[in-house]
Design a protein around this motif. Sequence first.
Motif, mmCIF file in Angstrom:
data_model
loop_
_atom_site.group_PDB
_atom_site.id
_atom_site.type_symbol
_atom_site.label_atom_id
_atom_site.label_comp_id
_atom_site.label_asym_id
_atom_site.label_seq_id
_atom_site.Cartn_x
_atom_site.Cartn_y
_atom_site.Cartn_z
ATOM 1 N N ALA A 13 10.258 37.996 12.380
ATOM 2 C CA ALA A 13 9.415 38.669 13.222
ATOM 3 C C ALA A 13 9.828 38.110 15.153
ATOM 4 C CB ALA A 13 8.112 37.485 12.802
ATOM 5 N N THR A 14 10.206 36.576 15.273
ATOM 6 C CA THR A 14 10.063 36.045 16.322
ATOM 7 C C THR A 14 11.391 37.176 17.264
ATOM 8 O OG1 THR A 14 9.087 34.053 15.915
ATOM 9 C CG2 THR A 14 11.304 34.106 17.680
ATOM 10 N N ARG A 15 12.567 37.849 16.093
ATOM 11 C CA ARG A 15 13.908 38.173 16.319
ATOM 12 C C ARG A 15 13.637 39.831 16.574
ATOM 13 N NH1 ARG A 15 15.827 35.583 11.907
ATOM 14 N NH2 ARG A 15 16.296 37.394 10.600
ATOM 15 N N LEU A 16 12.746 40.126 15.754
ATOM 16 C CA LEU A 16 11.917 41.717 16.180
ATOM 17 C C LEU A 16 11.729 42.066 17.247
ATOM 18 C CD1 LEU A 16 11.000 42.400 13.000
ATOM 19 C CD2 LEU A 16 13.057 43.528 13.855
ATOM 20 N N VAL A 17 10.278 40.517 17.586
ATOM 21 C CA VAL A 17 9.427 40.774 19.235
ATOM 22 C C VAL A 17 10.718 40.671 20.256
ATOM 23 C CG1 VAL A 17 8.029 39.520 20.134
ATOM 24 C CG2 VAL A 17 7.535 40.141 17.813
ATOM 25 N N ALA A 18 11.418 40.070 20.146
ATOM 26 C CA ALA A 18 12.508 39.685 21.245
ATOM 27 C C ALA A 18 13.275 40.690 20.851
ATOM 28 C CB ALA A 18 13.308 37.844 20.816
ATOM 29 N N ALA A 19 13.537 41.727 20.410
ATOM 30 C CA ALA A 19 14.516 43.112 20.339
ATOM 31 C C ALA A 19 14.139 43.587 21.417
ATOM 32 C CB ALA A 19 15.284 43.124 19.255
ATOM 33 N N THR A 20 12.681 43.465 20.396
ATOM 34 C CA THR A 20 11.303 44.884 22.222
ATOM 35 C C THR A 20 11.417 44.344 23.186
ATOM 36 O OG1 THR A 20 10.184 45.424 19.708
ATOM 37 C CG2 THR A 20 8.967 45.403 21.940
ATOM 38 N N GLN A 21 11.457 42.727 23.367
ATOM 39 C CA GLN A 21 11.235 41.913 24.554
ATOM 40 C C GLN A 21 12.281 42.842 25.235
ATOM 41 O OE1 GLN A 21 8.174 40.747 25.539
ATOM 42 N NE2 GLN A 21 8.969 41.136 27.399
ATOM 43 N N ARG A 22 13.382 42.274 25.096
ATOM 44 C CA ARG A 22 15.121 42.358 25.655
ATOM 45 C C ARG A 22 14.934 44.151 26.269
ATOM 46 N NH1 ARG A 22 17.503 39.557 21.700
ATOM 47 N NH2 ARG A 22 17.364 41.269 20.948
#
Length: 197
Positions: A13-22
């Motif tokens: 989940a953290t990776r998906l949110v981080a990708a969106t944040q980028r």
Amino acid sequence: MRRVESSVTQAWATRLVAATQRVLNQQDGPTVLVGHSYAGTVVSEAGVDPKVSSLVYGAARAPDAGEDFVALSAKYPTMPVRAGTEEHDGYVTLKQDAFLKYFAGDVPRDKAMTLFAVQQPIAKTRFGERTTAAAWHSKPSWYAVSSLDQTINPDLERFLAKRMGATTIELPSSHLSLVSHSKGITDLILEACGRQP
């Protein structure tokens, strides 16, 4: 074992949110986040970013912060697609018949076969993760209910839309409304952008 699964799930989940944040970091103005199905979880978490002006959900999960979404879903009848899942090494895919009949039921067969062929396995643990934020509490939200959905119960979709106070439409669609009813989804996104469809 449960602790390992939980940390793996949270890492996913953290990776998906981080990708969106980028991607959000690269925007220079108000941004509308749109999520279909599981991606509604990512929209709910990442949508707290100040650049996000509104949220659009299409037949999507929309968990509250810390909510056990699996338990919430269990309050509604299980949908037929569930019988067509298969698991290998902790990853889940849909069998062809279930994909065509229940996931993409109103998508033209050739297109549905193409989508089936490029289907990516989903980590089984992913569905049990919990968000730490629910942006729909503070951001204007829109929701497209797929009234013929055989993947997420349409009554659950209606509950989620009502709970968030979303501007809501219903499309006579399978789970893949963004494919079978693309104009309705496009118009909803334009409305969330403040533009006339």
